[in-house]
Design an enzyme around this catalytic site. Structure first.
Site, PDB file in Angstrom:
ATOM      1  N   GLU A   1       7.926  -0.312  12.147  1.00 48.18           N
ATOM      2  CA  GLU A   1       8.461   0.785  12.828  1.00 48.18           C
ATOM      3  C   GLU A   1       7.673   1.505  13.983  1.00 48.18           C
ATOM      4  OE1 GLU A   1      11.168   3.456  11.315  1.00 48.18           O
ATOM      5  OE2 GLU A   1      11.776   1.876   9.544  1.00 48.18           O
TER       6      GLU A   1
ATOM      7  N   CYS B   1      -2.860  -3.992   5.481  1.00 48.20           N
ATOM      8  CA  CYS B   1      -2.473  -3.496   4.004  1.00 48.20           C
ATOM      9  C   CYS B   1      -3.613  -3.142   3.170  1.00 48.20           C
ATOM     10  CB  CYS B   1      -1.608  -4.514   3.544  1.00 48.20           C
ATOM     11  SG  CYS B   1      -0.966  -4.360   2.045  1.00 48.20           S
TER      12      CYS B   1
ATOM     13  N   CYS C   1      -3.938  -0.295 -10.812  1.00 44.41           N
ATOM     14  CA  CYS C   1      -2.981   0.673 -10.608  1.00 44.41           C
ATOM     15  C   CYS C   1      -2.388   1.021 -12.189  1.00 44.41           C
ATOM     16  CB  CYS C   1      -1.667   0.052  -9.729  1.00 44.41           C
ATOM     17  SG  CYS C   1      -0.250   1.151  -9.570  1.00 44.41           S
TER      18      CYS C   1
ATOM     19  N   CYS D   1       4.240  -1.453 -13.073  1.00 43.01           N
ATOM     20  CA  CYS D   1       5.637  -2.041 -12.927  1.00 43.01           C
ATOM     21  C   CYS D   1       5.645  -3.619 -13.413  1.00 43.01           C
ATOM     22  CB  CYS D   1       5.841  -2.163 -11.262  1.00 43.01           C
ATOM     23  SG  CYS D   1       6.115  -0.366 -10.944  1.00 43.01           S
TER      24      CYS D   1
ATOM     25  N   CYS E   1       4.874  -6.723 -10.708  1.00 46.23           N
ATOM     26  CA  CYS E   1       3.766  -6.464  -9.768  1.00 46.23           C
ATOM     27  C   CYS E   1       2.536  -6.915 -10.314  1.00 46.23           C
ATOM     28  CB  CYS E   1       3.415  -5.153  -9.375  1.00 46.23           C
ATOM     29  SG  CYS E   1       2.161  -4.553  -8.261  1.00 46.23           S
TER      30      CYS E   1
ATOM     31  N   GLY F   1      -2.700  -0.110  -6.096  1.00 46.98           N
ATOM     32  CA  GLY F   1      -2.597   1.132  -6.152  1.00 46.98           C
ATOM     33  C   GLY F   1      -1.261   1.944  -5.958  1.00 46.98           C
ATOM     34  N   GLU F   2      -1.315   2.970  -6.538  1.00 46.03           N
ATOM     35  CA  GLU F   2      -0.106   4.019  -6.169  1.00 46.03           C
ATOM     36  C   GLU F   2      -0.650   5.369  -5.148  1.00 46.03           C
ATOM     37  OE1 GLU F   2       3.018   4.437  -5.684  1.00 46.03           O
ATOM     38  OE2 GLU F   2       2.662   6.544  -5.162  1.00 46.03           O
TER      39      GLU F   2
ATOM     40  N   SER G   1       9.700   2.658  -3.249  1.00 50.09           N
ATOM     41  CA  SER G   1       9.906   1.371  -3.935  1.00 50.09           C
ATOM     42  C   SER G   1      11.147   1.655  -4.934  1.00 50.09           C
ATOM     43  CB  SER G   1       8.579   0.889  -4.560  1.00 50.09           C
ATOM     44  OG  SER G   1       7.544   0.541  -3.527  1.00 50.09           O
ATOM     45  N   LEU G   2      12.199   1.383  -4.633  1.00 52.92           N
ATOM     46  CA  LEU G   2      13.427   1.785  -5.352  1.00 52.92           C
ATOM     47  C   LEU G   2      13.528   0.498  -6.435  1.00 52.92           C
ATOM     48  CD1 LEU G   2      15.190   4.239  -5.685  1.00 52.92           C
ATOM     49  CD2 LEU G   2      16.872   2.900  -4.574  1.00 52.92           C
ATOM     50  N   HIS G   3      13.936  -0.668  -5.979  1.00 53.51           N
ATOM     51  CA  HIS G   3      14.124  -1.900  -6.763  1.00 53.51           C
ATOM     52  C   HIS G   3      15.320  -2.058  -7.605  1.00 53.51           C
ATOM     53  CE1 HIS G   3      10.202  -2.917  -5.132  1.00 53.51           C
ATOM     54  NE2 HIS G   3       9.614  -2.189  -5.862  1.00 53.51           N
TER      55      HIS G   3
ATOM     56  N   CYS H   1       3.060  -9.381  -0.919  1.00 49.49           N
ATOM     57  CA  CYS H   1       3.530  -8.069  -1.773  1.00 49.49           C
ATOM     58  C   CYS H   1       3.230  -8.233  -3.208  1.00 49.49           C
ATOM     59  CB  CYS H   1       4.882  -7.562  -1.411  1.00 49.49           C
ATOM     60  SG  CYS H   1       5.274  -7.222   0.271  1.00 49.49           S
TER      61      CYS H   1
HETATM   62  N1  SAH Z   1       2.374   1.533  -5.561  1.00 47.45           N
HETATM   63  C1  SAH Z   1       3.158   1.569  -4.209  1.00 47.45           C
HETATM   64  C2  SAH Z   1       2.417   0.546  -3.416  1.00 47.45           C
HETATM   65  C3  SAH Z   1       2.579  -0.981  -3.872  1.00 47.45           C
HETATM   66  S1  SAH Z   1       2.815  -2.401  -3.044  1.00 47.45           S
HETATM   67  C4  SAH Z   1       4.614   1.292  -4.544  1.00 47.45           C
HETATM   68  O1  SAH Z   1       4.975   0.900  -5.597  1.00 47.45           O
HETATM   69  O2  SAH Z   1       5.285   1.420  -3.489  1.00 47.45           O
HETATM   70  C5  SAH Z   1       3.906  -2.413  -2.043  1.00 47.45           C
HETATM   71  C6  SAH Z   1       5.593  -2.861  -2.304  1.00 47.45           C
HETATM   72  O3  SAH Z   1       5.366  -4.302  -2.928  1.00 47.45           O
HETATM   73  C7  SAH Z   1       6.187  -2.023  -3.327  1.00 47.45           C
HETATM   74  O4  SAH Z   1       7.315  -1.766  -3.086  1.00 47.45           O
HETATM   75  C8  SAH Z   1       6.081  -3.016  -4.347  1.00 47.45           C
HETATM   76  O5  SAH Z   1       7.150  -2.459  -5.464  1.00 47.45           O
HETATM   77  C9  SAH Z   1       6.119  -4.146  -4.147  1.00 47.45           C
HETATM   78  N2  SAH Z   1       5.943  -5.300  -5.178  1.00 47.45           N
HETATM   79  C10 SAH Z   1       5.115  -5.194  -5.929  1.00 47.45           C
HETATM   80  N3  SAH Z   1       4.832  -6.531  -6.678  1.00 47.45           N
HETATM   81  C11 SAH Z   1       5.863  -7.291  -6.127  1.00 47.45           C
HETATM   82  C12 SAH Z   1       6.022  -8.635  -6.098  1.00 47.45           C
HETATM   83  N4  SAH Z   1       5.687  -9.459  -7.225  1.00 47.45           N
HETATM   84  N5  SAH Z   1       7.160  -9.164  -5.228  1.00 47.45           N
HETATM   85  C13 SAH Z   1       7.445  -8.241  -4.272  1.00 47.45           C
HETATM   86  N6  SAH Z   1       7.187  -7.057  -4.145  1.00 47.45           N
HETATM   87  C14 SAH Z   1       6.379  -6.432  -4.999  1.00 47.45           C
END
Ligand code: SAH
Length: 387
Positions: A125, A138, A145, A149, A152, A200-201, A257-259, A379
């Site tokens: 963006e 990145c 962290c 999740c 991750c 990390g967060e 990060s909604l998911h 990611c």
């Molecule tokens: N803690 C922050 C930054 C994390 S990494 C956060 O959660 O937003 C950035 C993105 O990668 C986040 O949206 C995270 O959910 C996503 N992510 C983590 N593990 C992943 C995976 N195995 N595959 C795809 N995306 C992933």
């Protein structure tokens, strides 16, 4: 023999103070306390941020006999490279760094050549693109962290410690050095974007992250001189911290990060959802847009048969458009399976349906590319180890 200061074990955790932890005035105070003229602080800032020089031997504008004391006070070595691994024909480079207390963290540099469609690029963006390319770094904001999740890699090991502002900035400065020296395929270049999407967060290490953003975006030579719009802070949705970030007066992009659009599933995928629910996180994201004018990015890792159903896309579309139009962008990410994980990425067909269902709500949707996948640099795959 009594322990002298230098024999004392290094303090675990907190990094030594560095000029990138301090604002301009604080740097001058440190220099003055050492009995040196305050303008030395500006000289040091210029070496670090503008010239990207890390070797005191190159500080020819500073008398040789004071370089050592200034370097110890303001420019200690924060991170040493353990290794760099290249992928995508050299356009992606993952770096593993060892910090002062032997903690390991990773950063990833991604170089994108300008092509007709570039919107899937991380940090896409920004209007900060120089010339015909974009270079995104990145960065990690914590070692490990604490958000746990389950999909991750970083989340599996728990939190080791927060990084200091300077330890975050140093990942960008080190990347900028590699680019300037032409060590990355494509010739000399500059960092245009920074995404807090490494380990990390970021909002759980709020002060250091804000300090780092300020250093990255302060005008040269006091900072790196990047555009605020070139910075993206990604969060699991720590609502009070999102509200605080909205009031910083920074035009950085927020990524949420909604998911999952439903609390039942999100409680599992993003455990902090048990504290701040989907609706609260989305309200905070919308308020962030109102306050900053920056379009929010919704991250959604597509996990086969877990969160990729069309009804969930539909529900997500509804929740987002219920909160207005033009404020949000959806960024589905094909899951990068972590070692030993029972989950895999959604099939192409399911991914397409998910995207089309969202698009039908009039939402902009861009599937993120999978840069660095083969080097576990994509990611969610960052999990520093020396193996
Ligand atoms: N803690 C922050 C930054 C994390 S990494 C956060 O959660 O937003 C950035 C993105 O990668 C986040 O949206 C995270 O959910 C996503 N992510 C983590 N593990 C992943 C995976 N195995 N595959 C795809 N995306 C992933």
């Amino acid at each position: 023999m009594p322990l002298t200061l230098s024999d004392a074990p290094k303090r675990q955790g907190k990094a030594p103070q560095h000029l990138a932890d301090l604002d301009r005035r604080e740097r001058r105070d440190v220099v003055a306390a050492l009995g040196e003229p305050p303008y030395r602080a500006d000289q040091l800032s210029r070496h670090y941020f503008a010239r990207l020089v890390d070797d005191p031997a190159a500080w020819t504008d500073i008398p040789q006999q004071v370089r050592g004391v200034l370097s110890a006070a303001l420019l200690p070595t924060l991170a040493t490279p353990v290794r760099h691994i290249d992928a995508d024909a050299g356009a992606t480079r993952k770096s593993l760094w060892r910090l002062h207390d032997a903690t390991l963290v990773e950063s990833v540099l991604m170089r994108y050549r300008r092509v007709a469609s570039h919107s899937a690029e991380l940090g896409g963006e920004s209007d900060e693109t120089r010339g015909s390319e974009r270079v995104t770094v990145c960065v990690s904001s914590q070692a490990g962290c604490g958000m746990a999740c389950p999909f991750c890699a970083t989340g599996q090991a728990g939190l080791t410690r927060n990084l200091s502002a300077a330890e975050i900035v140093e990942q960008v400065v080190a990347s900028a050095r590699m680019l300037r020296r032409g060590e990355v395929v494509g010739g000399p270049g500059r960092v245009s974007n920074v995404v807090f999407m490494g380990m990390g967060e970021p909002l759980a290490n709020y002060r250091a992250v804000i300090g780092a953003v300020r250093r990255l975006t302060e005008a040269s030579p006091h900072g790196l001189g990047m555009s605020q719009r070139g910075v993206t802070v990604s969060t699991v949705g720590l609502v009070p911290a999102i509200e605080r970030l909205a009031d910083e007066g920074l035009a950085v992009t927020l990524a949420l990060s909604l998911h999952a659009p439903d609390d039942g599933l999100r409680d599992e995928l993003v455990p902090v959802n048990t504290r701040w629910k989907v609706a609260e996180a989305l309200d905070a994201a919308r308020a962030y847009f109102d306050r900053t004018g920056r379009r929010v990015s919704i991250e959604y890792a597509l996990i086969k048969d877990i969160n990729d159903q069309a009804w969930r896309a539909d529900l997500l579309g509804k929740l987002l458009t219920d909160r207005g139009r033009g404020w949000v962008h959806v960024n589905p990410i094909p899951l990068n399976p972590t070692p030993g994980s029972k989950w895999t990425a959604s099939t192409r067909v399911v991914e397409r349906t998910f995207v089309e269902t969202l698009s039908a709500h009039g939402l902009p949707v861009t599937v993120r590319d999978t840069r660095g996948r083969e080097i576990d640099g994509a990611c969610g795959q960052l999990a520093a180890s020396e193996a």
